[in-house]
Design a protein around this motif. Sequence first.
Motif, mmCIF file in Angstrom:
data_model
loop_
_atom_site.group_PDB
_atom_site.id
_atom_site.type_symbol
_atom_site.label_atom_id
_atom_site.label_comp_id
_atom_site.label_asym_id
_atom_site.label_seq_id
_atom_site.Cartn_x
_atom_site.Cartn_y
_atom_site.Cartn_z
ATOM 1 N N ALA A 70 29.729 -17.308 5.957
ATOM 2 C CA ALA A 70 30.910 -16.993 6.757
ATOM 3 C C ALA A 70 31.720 -15.873 6.110
ATOM 4 N N LYS A 71 31.827 -15.908 4.786
ATOM 5 C CA LYS A 71 32.567 -14.873 4.071
ATOM 6 C C LYS A 71 31.893 -13.515 4.249
ATOM 7 N N GLY A 72 30.573 -13.510 4.152
ATOM 8 C CA GLY A 72 29.830 -12.258 4.334
ATOM 9 C C GLY A 72 29.968 -11.715 5.748
ATOM 10 N N SER A 73 29.914 -12.601 6.735
ATOM 11 C CA SER A 73 30.047 -12.175 8.130
ATOM 12 C C SER A 73 31.444 -11.652 8.404
ATOM 13 N N ALA A 74 32.466 -12.288 7.843
ATOM 14 C CA ALA A 74 33.838 -11.826 8.042
ATOM 15 C C ALA A 74 34.041 -10.462 7.396
ATOM 16 N N MET A 78 35.007 -6.996 9.326
ATOM 17 C CA MET A 78 36.182 -6.228 8.919
ATOM 18 C C MET A 78 35.802 -4.772 8.643
ATOM 19 N N ARG A 79 34.686 -4.559 7.958
ATOM 20 C CA ARG A 79 34.253 -3.185 7.665
ATOM 21 C C ARG A 79 33.904 -2.441 8.951
ATOM 22 N N GLN A 80 33.256 -3.123 9.903
ATOM 23 C CA GLN A 80 32.918 -2.468 11.173
ATOM 24 C C GLN A 80 34.179 -2.106 11.948
ATOM 25 N N THR A 81 35.180 -2.981 11.898
ATOM 26 C CA THR A 81 36.431 -2.699 12.597
ATOM 27 C C THR A 81 37.135 -1.511 11.973
#
Length: 135
Positions: A70-74, A78-81
Motif C-alpha cells: 500500500a505504501k508503494g502504491s501510494a 503521488m509521483r504520477q500526480t
Amino acid sequence: MPRRKSTQTTTLETKGAKIGEPVPKAVIDTNTASVGVPRQTDHDLAEELGVLRKQIGTLQHQVLDAARSAKGSAGKAMRQTEAAVKLYPASTLLLVAAVAGALAFAGRRAALPRHRPQPALRELRDLYDTIRERL
C-alpha cells in the motif's frame, strides 16, 4: 371457545434447587442420556502455543507485506500526480476548480431545506375550513 381456567392450585416444590443457588455447569448428551462434563483429551499446551505463535508470525508477515504494498502504491500515485501537475498546470488548475465547484454545489444543494407539498394535509385543512364555514 376458550378453555376454562383451572381453579386447582398446585403446591410449590421445596425439593431441588433454590432461587439464587449456583447452577452446576454440565453438558447434556441426548444420545446417551447422560449429564456431566465430558472428559477432555490431554493436549500438550506447548504444542498449541507453538502453533498459535506460528499463526501469529504468518499473520504479521502478511500485514507487513500488505502495508509495504500500500505504501508503494501510494508513493507511485503521488509521483504520477506530481508529474501530471508539472506537465499540465493549466489543465490541473481547471480540474481542481471544477471539482471544488461540484463539491460546493452538491454541498449547497444538500443543505437547502426541501419543502414538499403535502396534499393530504392540505385536503384535511380544506375539509376543516368547509366544516367551520357550515357551522
